[in-house]
Design a protein around this motif. Structure first.
Motif, mmCIF file in Angstrom:
data_model
loop_
_atom_site.group_PDB
_atom_site.id
_atom_site.type_symbol
_atom_site.label_atom_id
_atom_site.label_comp_id
_atom_site.label_asym_id
_atom_site.label_seq_id
_atom_site.Cartn_x
_atom_site.Cartn_y
_atom_site.Cartn_z
ATOM 1 N N ILE A 182 12.014 11.139 -0.369
ATOM 2 C CA ILE A 182 10.708 10.168 -0.628
ATOM 3 C C ILE A 182 9.522 11.119 -0.559
ATOM 4 O O ILE A 182 9.272 11.645 0.736
ATOM 5 N N LYS A 183 8.532 10.796 -1.252
ATOM 6 C CA LYS A 183 7.260 11.607 -1.189
ATOM 7 C C LYS A 183 6.145 10.484 -0.854
ATOM 8 O O LYS A 183 5.105 11.101 -0.291
ATOM 9 N N GLU A 184 6.346 9.281 -1.124
ATOM 10 C CA GLU A 184 5.630 8.246 -0.619
ATOM 11 C C GLU A 184 6.194 6.953 -0.280
ATOM 12 O O GLU A 184 7.196 6.676 -0.789
ATOM 13 N N ILE A 185 5.654 6.175 0.543
ATOM 14 C CA ILE A 185 6.471 4.880 0.960
ATOM 15 C C ILE A 185 5.586 3.749 0.426
ATOM 16 O O ILE A 185 4.287 3.837 0.384
ATOM 17 N N ARG A 186 5.990 2.659 0.020
ATOM 18 C CA ARG A 186 5.251 1.531 -0.321
ATOM 19 C C ARG A 186 5.554 0.372 0.870
ATOM 20 O O ARG A 186 6.595 0.044 1.177
ATOM 21 N N SER A 199 0.258 -3.969 3.901
ATOM 22 C CA SER A 199 -1.056 -3.461 4.020
ATOM 23 C C SER A 199 -1.228 -3.442 5.636
ATOM 24 O O SER A 199 -2.085 -2.660 6.177
ATOM 25 N N MET A 200 -0.528 -4.263 6.522
ATOM 26 C CA MET A 200 -0.622 -4.274 7.829
ATOM 27 C C MET A 200 -0.028 -3.076 8.480
ATOM 28 O O MET A 200 -0.501 -2.633 9.683
ATOM 29 N N VAL A 201 0.993 -2.522 7.751
ATOM 30 C CA VAL A 201 1.277 -0.930 8.410
ATOM 31 C C VAL A 201 0.145 -0.074 8.118
ATOM 32 O O VAL A 201 -0.230 0.253 7.112
ATOM 33 N N GLY A 202 -0.076 0.628 9.206
ATOM 34 C CA GLY A 202 -1.300 1.538 9.312
ATOM 35 C C GLY A 202 -2.531 0.811 9.867
ATOM 36 O O GLY A 202 -3.294 1.573 10.363
ATOM 37 N N ILE A 203 -2.266 -0.472 10.155
ATOM 38 C CA ILE A 203 -3.438 -1.086 10.817
ATOM 39 C C ILE A 203 -2.871 -1.880 12.312
ATOM 40 O O ILE A 203 -3.501 -1.649 13.214
ATOM 41 N N LEU A 204 -1.747 -2.131 12.301
ATOM 42 C CA LEU A 204 -1.114 -2.607 13.610
ATOM 43 C C LEU A 204 -0.641 -1.372 14.703
ATOM 44 O O LEU A 204 -0.279 -0.445 14.379
ATOM 45 N N ASP A 205 -1.091 -1.606 15.733
ATOM 46 C CA ASP A 205 -0.996 -0.792 16.894
ATOM 47 C C ASP A 205 0.044 -1.000 17.653
ATOM 48 O O ASP A 205 0.884 0.014 18.271
ATOM 49 N N ARG A 220 0.881 -1.123 -0.080
ATOM 50 C CA ARG A 220 0.005 0.167 0.097
ATOM 51 C C ARG A 220 0.894 1.231 0.115
ATOM 52 O O ARG A 220 2.022 1.262 0.358
ATOM 53 N N THR A 221 0.448 2.436 -0.540
ATOM 54 C CA THR A 221 1.183 3.705 -0.517
ATOM 55 C C THR A 221 0.685 4.451 0.791
ATOM 56 O O THR A 221 -0.632 4.875 0.783
ATOM 57 N N ILE A 222 1.605 5.077 1.192
ATOM 58 C CA ILE A 222 1.563 6.075 2.332
ATOM 59 C C ILE A 222 2.198 7.305 1.924
ATOM 60 O O ILE A 222 3.432 7.070 1.867
ATOM 61 N N HIS A 238 10.839 6.371 9.451
ATOM 62 C CA HIS A 238 9.933 7.594 9.810
ATOM 63 C C HIS A 238 8.708 7.506 9.380
ATOM 64 O O HIS A 238 7.551 7.642 10.143
ATOM 65 N N GLY A 239 8.541 7.270 7.930
ATOM 66 C CA GLY A 239 7.036 7.218 7.548
ATOM 67 C C GLY A 239 6.538 5.728 8.142
ATOM 68 O O GLY A 239 5.137 5.830 8.625
ATOM 69 N N ILE A 240 7.174 4.675 8.250
ATOM 70 C CA ILE A 240 6.676 3.810 8.518
ATOM 71 C C ILE A 240 6.210 3.599 10.281
ATOM 72 O O ILE A 240 5.028 3.252 10.700
ATOM 73 N N LEU A 241 7.280 4.253 11.171
ATOM 74 C CA LEU A 241 6.827 4.421 12.491
ATOM 75 C C LEU A 241 5.685 5.287 12.758
ATOM 76 O O LEU A 241 5.028 5.205 13.903
ATOM 77 N N SER A 242 5.437 6.256 11.811
ATOM 78 C CA SER A 242 4.413 7.373 11.847
ATOM 79 C C SER A 242 3.074 6.774 12.119
ATOM 80 O O SER A 242 2.154 7.329 12.756
#
Length: 350
Positions: free
Chosen positions: A132-136, A139-145, A123-125, A258-262
């Motif tokens: 980097i303007k967007e990360i790939r 899909s679990m990234v952004g769902i996992l707490d 997925r793109t964030i 940075h993008g993933i951990l955000s």
């Protein structure tokens, strides 16, 4: 306020499991925020088939039990890689993990490849950073707490030093994301050393290397910068471009981390300073250790953690320096500028 770095030093005659138990007691409050029923991802890599220095399933299992005591639902995970080997797809990757002992019965939880069978779950964030303007990412990234990152401290063929930042940036990116991070690094052939043995040609995952004038030739237009050709060459004929491109490479890793951990609410990072080799677990095999075992470090601040490990381990001659180049120092500085974490810290010895 400076972030805390917890350090459990490995004492003479002490097992690594005991060292980890001391660490987990010292950071028990960090696990108290994990909610009952929460799915907790434990990120680690099993390394290559021949790697002997990777974090063991028994150590990972201790953390699994700790999380299950909290009523959480932990799982260990990794993603597929872009280079040749046993981790390019989930079938071979899982078989490798099982051969190395990362089985559900030994871990106490499932071992999962997060980006699907062929690494296509992505997925793109949007992040809008300098390179980097967007990360790939899977899909679990952004769902996992909840995230626990277990990293084996090593040297690295490109960045020089590898810890939690590299583990998150590369290890939690989809294959497309890995290629973007590597894309600025273009190895070149030293024709004086090349014997045209063909090893680099066979190892290149995108067929960017061919014969030209009885020497190997790398087509930079096709090359994705994965670096697979470098350890494949036994004649030191494949060289890294240790200039601006390497700084871009480490900046991109910091941006990806940075993008993933955000996207993750609660995270804990543990760095294991055992069996430290000059190369990372992807290619180190059973290479000799470059320094003595130190112990385990932990923090909620990924940058402060990596910096603290580097500060303690580097020694007088900086064991992570390659040809006098120290790309990791640029990464630390840049990561601080973009808000990945702190360069200052307070050390708490357990």
């Amino acid at each position: 306020m400076k972030p805390d770095i917890y350090y459990s030093g490995l004492k003479k005659g002490q097992s690594r499991a005991d060292c980890l138990d001391i660490m987990l007691k010292g950071i028990d409050e960090h696990f108290s925020a994990v909610r009952k029923g929460s799915f907790v991802g434990i990120k680690l890599t099993v390394g290559d088939e021949k790697s002997t220095g990777n974090i063991t399933p028994d150590l990972a299992g201790i953390i699994v039990r700790k999380l299950k005591e909290r009523g959480a639902k932990p799982f260990v995970f990794d993603t597929n890689v872009i280079y040749s080997g046993q981790r390019q797809n989930s079938v071979d990757h899982l078989n490798l993990a099982y051969r190395k002992g990362f089985t559900p019965d030994r871990l106490g939880c499932p071992y999962i490849i997060a980006d699907s069978v062929f690494g296509t779950d992505s997925r793109t964030i949007k992040v809008d950073l300098k390179n980097i303007k967007e990360i790939r990412v899977p899909s679990m990234v952004g769902i996992l707490d909840d995230l626990v990152v277990l990293s084996h401290i090593t040297g690295h063929i490109m960045s020089g030093f590898a810890g939690s930042i590299k583990n998150v940036a590369m290890g939690m990116a989809s294959r497309a994301g890995k290629q973007v991070q590597h894309s600025s690094v273009k190895p070149i052939i030293n024709s004086d050393n090349c014997t045209l043995c063909g090893c680099c040609i066979d190892m290149c995952p995108v067929s960017a290397i061919s014969e030209k004038g009885e020497k190997a030739f790398i087509n930079s237009e096709i090359c994705i910068g994965c670096g697979e050709c470098i350890p494949a060459c036994k004649f030191v004929a494949v060289n890294i471009n240790w200039h601006e491109d390497m700084n871009i490479f480490v900046e991109r890793m910091a941006e990806y981390a940075h993008g993933i951990l955000s996207q993750v609410k609660r995270k804990i990072f543990l760095n294991f300073a055992f069996d430290i080799t000059d190369e990372c677990d992807c290619i180190a095999g059973d290479d000799p250790r470059i320094t003595e075992d130190k112990g385990i470090f932990a923090s909620k601040d990924i940058l402060a953690l990596d910096k603290a490990c580097y500060d303690m381990l580097k020694g007088e001659n900086d064991i992570f320096s390659r040809n006098g180049k120290k790309a990791y120092l640029h990464q630390f500085e840049y990561a601080g500028k973009i808000g990945l974490g702190s360069l200052e810290y307070s050390m708490i010895k357990l």
